[in-house]
Design a protein around this motif. Sequence first.
Motif, PDB file in Angstrom:
ATOM      1  N   MET A   1      30.517-104.416 -13.192  1.00 55.64           N
ATOM      2  CA  MET A   1      31.323-104.315 -11.993  1.00 55.64           C
ATOM      3  C   MET A   1      31.727-102.848 -11.786  1.00 55.64           C
ATOM      4  N   TRP A   2      31.744-102.431 -10.567  1.00 53.95           N
ATOM      5  CA  TRP A   2      32.012-101.037 -10.246  1.00 53.95           C
ATOM      6  C   TRP A   2      33.430-100.617 -10.604  1.00 53.95           C
ATOM      7  N   ARG A  21      43.636-106.840  -4.493  1.00 60.82           N
ATOM      8  CA  ARG A  21      44.503-107.173  -5.627  1.00 60.82           C
ATOM      9  C   ARG A  21      44.878-108.644  -5.672  1.00 60.82           C
ATOM     10  N   TYR A  22      44.519-109.421  -4.643  1.00 56.49           N
ATOM     11  CA  TYR A  22      44.811-110.850  -4.636  1.00 56.49           C
ATOM     12  C   TYR A  22      43.609-111.696  -5.046  1.00 56.49           C
ATOM     13  N   ARG A  23      42.462-111.093  -5.191  1.00 51.94           N
ATOM     14  CA  ARG A  23      41.268-111.809  -5.614  1.00 51.94           C
ATOM     15  C   ARG A  23      41.203-111.766  -7.138  1.00 51.94           C
ATOM     16  N   SER A  24      41.127-112.923  -7.743  1.00 48.55           N
ATOM     17  CA  SER A  24      41.233-113.028  -9.204  1.00 48.55           C
ATOM     18  C   SER A  24      40.335-112.076  -9.990  1.00 48.55           C
ATOM     19  N   PRO A  25      39.011-112.075  -9.783  1.00 40.99           N
ATOM     20  CA  PRO A  25      38.170-111.181 -10.595  1.00 40.99           C
ATOM     21  C   PRO A  25      38.503-109.702 -10.379  1.00 40.99           C
ATOM     22  N   GLN A  26      38.769-109.329  -9.139  1.00 41.09           N
ATOM     23  CA  GLN A  26      39.098-107.932  -8.857  1.00 41.09           C
ATOM     24  C   GLN A  26      40.462-107.568  -9.422  1.00 41.09           C
ATOM     25  N   GLN A  27      41.426-108.472  -9.319  1.00 42.70           N
ATOM     26  CA  GLN A  27      42.757-108.213  -9.859  1.00 42.70           C
ATOM     27  C   GLN A  27      42.684-108.013 -11.374  1.00 42.70           C
ATOM     28  N   THR A  28      41.920-108.854 -12.031  1.00 41.38           N
ATOM     29  CA  THR A  28      41.737-108.728 -13.474  1.00 41.38           C
ATOM     30  C   THR A  28      41.097-107.395 -13.817  1.00 41.38           C
ATOM     31  N   ALA A  29      40.058-107.018 -13.071  1.00 42.84           N
ATOM     32  CA  ALA A  29      39.359-105.753 -13.325  1.00 42.84           C
ATOM     33  C   ALA A  29      40.269-104.560 -13.061  1.00 42.84           C
TER      34      ALA A  29
END
Length: 88
Positions: A1-2, A21-29
Amino acid sequence: MWLRYVGERDWCAILRDKRIRYRSPQQTALQEYKVRAVVIATSRNLSVGENATLLLDFWDQIEESLDGPPSYMHLTRAGLRTMLEYEL
């Protein structure tokens, strides 16, 4: 992931996706890789030129923020605001 790539290099991502920041995978990353992120968060979509002008208007604040801890920030017409600081 970038986002991992950006975080590992201590770069600053400049985005227009204020919902990242509200999307789970992106928030985690964002948190796991301590990504420095500046999100252009305006009430309406800006043109490329308007985005560039906004960035230039607040570039000094953006550069200053790079001296601090990694964080997720919103850039609006009122300026730069830290939304989330990561634990080091």
